[in-house]
Motif scaffolding. Structure first.
Motif, PDB file in Angstrom:
ATOM      1  N   SER A 158       0.839  -1.201   0.000  1.00 42.24           N
ATOM      2  CA  SER A 158       0.000   0.000   0.000  1.00 42.24           C
ATOM      3  C   SER A 158       0.875   1.252   0.000  1.00 42.24           C
ATOM      4  CB  SER A 158      -0.898   0.020   1.233  1.00 42.24           C
ATOM      5  OG  SER A 158      -1.583   1.256   1.350  1.00 42.24           O
ATOM      6  N   ILE A 159       0.400   2.311  -0.667  1.00 44.92           N
ATOM      7  CA  ILE A 159       1.049   3.601  -0.532  1.00 44.92           C
ATOM      8  C   ILE A 159       0.910   4.032   0.923  1.00 44.92           C
ATOM      9  CG2 ILE A 159       1.011   6.021  -1.247  1.00 44.92           C
ATOM     10  CD1 ILE A 159       2.071   4.022  -3.342  1.00 44.92           C
ATOM     11  N   LEU A 160       1.993   4.493   1.502  1.00 47.45           N
ATOM     12  CA  LEU A 160       2.039   4.719   2.945  1.00 47.45           C
ATOM     13  C   LEU A 160       1.526   6.103   3.346  1.00 47.45           C
ATOM     14  CD1 LEU A 160       2.995   3.326   5.551  1.00 47.45           C
ATOM     15  CD2 LEU A 160       5.237   4.386   5.181  1.00 47.45           C
ATOM     16  N   ALA A 161       1.996   7.144   2.658  1.00 50.47           N
ATOM     17  CA  ALA A 161       1.632   8.512   3.013  1.00 50.47           C
ATOM     18  C   ALA A 161       1.289   9.280   1.749  1.00 50.47           C
ATOM     19  CB  ALA A 161       2.785   9.188   3.758  1.00 50.47           C
ATOM     20  N   SER A 162       0.632  10.410   1.910  1.00 52.91           N
ATOM     21  CA  SER A 162       0.290  11.236   0.762  1.00 52.91           C
ATOM     22  C   SER A 162       0.435  12.703   1.128  1.00 52.91           C
ATOM     23  CB  SER A 162      -1.146  10.949   0.286  1.00 52.91           C
ATOM     24  OG  SER A 162      -2.073  11.226   1.329  1.00 52.91           O
ATOM     25  N   GLY A 163       0.649  13.536   0.105  1.00 55.61           N
ATOM     26  CA  GLY A 163       0.739  14.965   0.329  1.00 55.61           C
ATOM     27  C   GLY A 163       1.985  15.348   1.097  1.00 55.61           C
ATOM     28  N   SER A 164       1.839  16.316   1.988  1.00 59.21           N
ATOM     29  CA  SER A 164       2.953  16.791   2.802  1.00 59.21           C
ATOM     30  C   SER A 164       2.394  17.220   4.152  1.00 59.21           C
ATOM     31  CB  SER A 164       3.655  17.967   2.118  1.00 59.21           C
ATOM     32  OG  SER A 164       2.746  19.048   1.928  1.00 59.21           O
ATOM     33  N   GLY A 165       3.293  17.474   5.099  1.00 59.89           N
ATOM     34  CA  GLY A 165       2.830  17.893   6.409  1.00 59.89           C
ATOM     35  C   GLY A 165       3.816  17.533   7.488  1.00 59.89           C
ATOM     36  N   LYS A 166       3.290  17.120   8.634  1.00 57.50           N
ATOM     37  CA  LYS A 166       4.125  16.821   9.795  1.00 57.50           C
ATOM     38  C   LYS A 166       3.606  15.549  10.459  1.00 57.50           C
ATOM     39  CE  LYS A 166       6.588  19.673  13.136  1.00 57.50           C
ATOM     40  NZ  LYS A 166       6.649  21.019  13.781  1.00 57.50           N
ATOM     41  N   LYS A 167       4.487  14.576  10.685  1.00 58.80           N
ATOM     42  CA  LYS A 167       4.119  13.311  11.322  1.00 58.80           C
ATOM     43  C   LYS A 167       5.259  12.850  12.214  1.00 58.80           C
ATOM     44  CE  LYS A 167       1.080  11.359   7.717  1.00 58.80           C
ATOM     45  NZ  LYS A 167      -0.121  11.139   8.553  1.00 58.80           N
ATOM     46  N   SER A 168       4.910  12.178  13.301  1.00 57.09           N
ATOM     47  CA  SER A 168       5.924  11.587  14.178  1.00 57.09           C
ATOM     48  C   SER A 168       6.245  10.159  13.749  1.00 57.09           C
ATOM     49  CB  SER A 168       5.455  11.609  15.624  1.00 57.09           C
ATOM     50  OG  SER A 168       4.241  10.887  15.759  1.00 57.09           O
ATOM     51  N   CYS A 169       5.390   9.564  12.938  1.00 54.46           N
ATOM     52  CA  CYS A 169       5.607   8.233  12.384  1.00 54.46           C
ATOM     53  C   CYS A 169       4.670   8.081  11.193  1.00 54.46           C
ATOM     54  CB  CYS A 169       5.359   7.132  13.421  1.00 54.46           C
ATOM     55  SG  CYS A 169       3.658   7.123  14.054  1.00 54.46           S
ATOM     56  N   PHE A 170       4.863   6.997  10.446  1.00 62.10           N
ATOM     57  CA  PHE A 170       4.015   6.738   9.285  1.00 62.10           C
ATOM     58  C   PHE A 170       3.245   5.447   9.522  1.00 62.10           C
ATOM     59  CE2 PHE A 170       7.561   9.244   7.613  1.00 62.10           C
ATOM     60  CZ  PHE A 170       6.852  10.309   7.061  1.00 62.10           C
ATOM     61  N   VAL A 171       1.911   5.554   9.551  1.00 63.89           N
ATOM     62  CA  VAL A 171       1.046   4.401   9.797  1.00 63.89           C
ATOM     63  C   VAL A 171       0.358   4.029   8.494  1.00 63.89           C
ATOM     64  CG1 VAL A 171      -0.889   3.495  11.126  1.00 63.89           C
ATOM     65  CG2 VAL A 171       0.667   5.166  12.170  1.00 63.89           C
ATOM     66  N   CYS A 172       0.543   2.800   8.059  1.00 62.05           N
ATOM     67  CA  CYS A 172      -0.077   2.351   6.818  1.00 62.05           C
ATOM     68  C   CYS A 172      -1.597   2.364   6.966  1.00 62.05           C
ATOM     69  CB  CYS A 172       0.408   0.946   6.465  1.00 62.05           C
ATOM     70  SG  CYS A 172      -0.332   0.306   4.937  1.00 62.05           S
ATOM     71  N   PRO A 173      -2.308   2.981   6.028  1.00 59.45           N
ATOM     72  CA  PRO A 173      -3.773   3.049   6.136  1.00 59.45           C
ATOM     73  C   PRO A 173      -4.463   1.728   5.846  1.00 59.45           C
ATOM     74  CG  PRO A 173      -3.039   4.028   4.062  1.00 59.45           C
ATOM     75  CD  PRO A 173      -1.799   3.726   4.845  1.00 59.45           C
ATOM     76  N   TYR A 174      -3.705   0.728   5.391  1.00 58.93           N
ATOM     77  CA  TYR A 174      -4.301  -0.551   5.014  1.00 58.93           C
ATOM     78  C   TYR A 174      -4.402  -1.484   6.218  1.00 58.93           C
ATOM     79  CZ  TYR A 174      -5.244  -4.343   1.618  1.00 58.93           C
ATOM     80  OH  TYR A 174      -5.806  -5.350   0.879  1.00 58.93           O
ATOM     81  N   HIS A 175      -3.262  -1.830   6.858  1.00 59.21           N
ATOM     82  CA  HIS A 175      -3.267  -2.780   7.962  1.00 59.21           C
ATOM     83  C   HIS A 175      -2.559  -2.254   9.209  1.00 59.21           C
ATOM     84  CE1 HIS A 175      -3.702  -5.555   4.390  1.00 59.21           C
ATOM     85  NE2 HIS A 175      -4.749  -5.889   5.132  1.00 59.21           N
ATOM     86  N   GLY A 176      -2.248  -0.974   9.213  1.00 62.44           N
ATOM     87  CA  GLY A 176      -1.744  -0.372  10.444  1.00 62.44           C
ATOM     88  C   GLY A 176      -0.278  -0.595  10.752  1.00 62.44           C
ATOM     89  N   TRP A 177       0.499  -1.163   9.834  1.00 66.64           N
ATOM     90  CA  TRP A 177       1.936  -1.265  10.080  1.00 66.64           C
ATOM     91  C   TRP A 177       2.492   0.147  10.260  1.00 66.64           C
ATOM     92  CZ3 TRP A 177       5.373  -5.540   7.668  1.00 66.64           C
ATOM     93  CH2 TRP A 177       4.773  -6.799   7.874  1.00 66.64           C
ATOM     94  N   THR A 178       3.424   0.289  11.203  1.00 66.49           N
ATOM     95  CA  THR A 178       3.910   1.612  11.581  1.00 66.49           C
ATOM     96  C   THR A 178       5.422   1.686  11.434  1.00 66.49           C
ATOM     97  OG1 THR A 178       2.082   1.822  13.161  1.00 66.49           O
ATOM     98  CG2 THR A 178       3.945   3.336  13.424  1.00 66.49           C
TER      99      THR A 178
END
Length: 438
Positions: A158-178
């Motif tokens: 799955s594509i993990l992130a989109s656009g731009s911004g600020k995050k402390s981690c990246f959580v996959c929107p499909y199954h929650g892998w972080t």
């Protein structure tokens, strides 16, 4: 990139008995014999033979496509000087196989500008993008280090992130892998009981990243382990800009400018059409950009070619009005960095143009605008400047889309260069070199 073929186990493949049927195309039987459309037969075939036939056919098509593209490349001769040379054939701008080879050899093989440092100014800032088939993610971690990764979850793609911004981690929107900002897998949901699962091997796949001045660069083919060990911004500048790095720095291309805004344009033309238009030495300006032409001294136009960069310079002919408004200033510098990045420095402004191929007949051009800090609060000046710039872009879009339509016509095969189009010829020679060498 090598194709990956999934093979079925050979020990227990059941044989398939096919009923009587009428064939509507060509295929191979278990003995490799080809049956043509319309024949009736009763034949025993194995699944292995069907897959083998398909693989052989696919391989043959790829070989034939490479051979045809090789012929297209050779239709342009970089050894012929601009005074005698014909332009590349129209197929360079329309052929799908040629486009695929460009992605592999031109865009994936060196440093590419993808963004600017303001987008990742602080820890946890990130931005994403796509170049060809590569989805990428750039971020700054808690310690201020810049990272880049393939923006694809290691679990099920799955594509993990989109656009731009600020995050402390990246959580996959499909199954929650972080994933952490350093790319490591920190959480894999519901994997208890899975054997031979090692989280340290399931992190995000890294891409080499560097920052020069205000620009963020990626290299898809750089060995990331070696890059981290020998990371050197001067080496990147030399590889990306060659001897033009000092010229650009002295010309006001640096990170002291304030970021203003971004505008994007999707254009129905091959990405090279936009580059060619930029590189014609101002040839089209008095005919297509009359407003812009009135603010430039086109008689002073000059072009300098360096290793992978061409620089066009022109004196400004405009004068500031009573309100002090002067967008172009006394001199304009237009730098083209091979293969698809432009830096325009004029008056108090700098804008960059990133040309992203979207297919053989479509591209996206990303404009980012920067301004001298003392003017960043002058909303009237900024609005008027952007309106003028927008007018020029709309005029260029019409030109480029008309050229693409003409390239599709059977009436056009090749053209000729004008003497002022030496930067365009230089661009085509660099393309030929990249395409001819794997």
């Amino acid at each position: 990139m090598a194709a990956i073929t999934t093979m079925l186990p050979t020990a227990e493949i059941p044989e398939i008995f096919t009923p009587v049927l009428r064939v509507t195309g060509k295929f191979c039987d278990s003995g490799g014999e080809i049956f043509s459309s319309g024949s009736r037969f009763r034949r025993r075939r194995s699944l292995r033979s069907i897959l083998s036939c398909r693989r052989d056919t696919s391989s043959s098509r790829r070989i034939a496509a490479v051979s045809e593209v090789r012929k297209l490349i050779d239709e342009f001769d970089p050894e012929i000087p601009v005074e005698w040379s014909a332009t590349p054939p129209s197929s360079w701008y329309t052929d799908p196989d040629f486009h695929r080879l460009e992605l592999d050899r031109v865009f994936y093989g060196g440093w590419q500008a993808v963004g600017f440092s303001e987008q990742i100014k602080e820890p946890h800032h990130f931005f994403t993008g796509r170049l060809g088939d590569v989805e990428y993610l750039v971020c700054r971690d808690d310690n201020g280090k810049v990272h880049a990764f393939h923006n694809v979850c290691s679990h099920h793609a799955s594509i993990l992130a989109s656009g731009s911004g600020k995050k402390s981690c990246f959580v996959c929107p499909y199954h929650g892998w972080t994933y952490g900002l350093s790319g490591s897998l920190v959480k894999a949901t519901r994997m208890t009981g899975i054997e031979n699962f090692y989280s340290q091997e399931m992190g995000l796949k890294p891409i080499s990243v560097a920052v020069w001045g205000p620009f963020v660069l990626l290299n898809m083919n750089q060995n990331t382990s070696n890059w981290e060990e020998f990371r050197n911004d001067d080496a990147v500048a030399k590889d990306w800009l060659g001897s033009s790095a000092n010229i650009l720095s002295q010309g006001g291309v640096d990170d002291s400018l304030s970021y203003i805004c971004r505008r994007e344009y999707t254009i129905d033309c091959n990405w090279k059409v936009f580059c060619d238009n930029y590189l014609d030495g101002g040839y089209h300006v008095p005919y297509a950009h009359k407003g812009l032409a009135s603010g430039l001294d086109l008689n002073s136009y000059s072009t300098t070619m360096l290793e992978r960069v061409s620089i066009q310079e022109c004196g400004g002919g405009s004068k500031a009005g009573e309100d002090g408004y002067d967008r172009l200033g006394s001199k304009a510098l237009y730098a083209f960095i091979y293969p698809n990045f432009m830096i325009n420095r004029y008056g108090p402004w700098m804008d960059t143009n990133l040309v992203i191929p979207l297919g053989p007949r479509k591209c996206k051009v990303v404009f980012d605008y920067f301004l001298e800090p003392f003017l960043k609060e002058d909303e009237s000046f900024i609005e008027r400047s952007l309106e003028e710039s927008e007018r020029v872009q709309m005029e260029d879009i019409v030109l480029c889309e008309n050229v693409q339509r003409g390239l599709e016509s059977p009436a056009y095969v090749k053209g000729r260069y004008a003497p002022v189009e030496e930067a365009m010829h230089h661009f085509h020679c660099l393309l030929h070199h990249n395409l001819s060498h794997s």
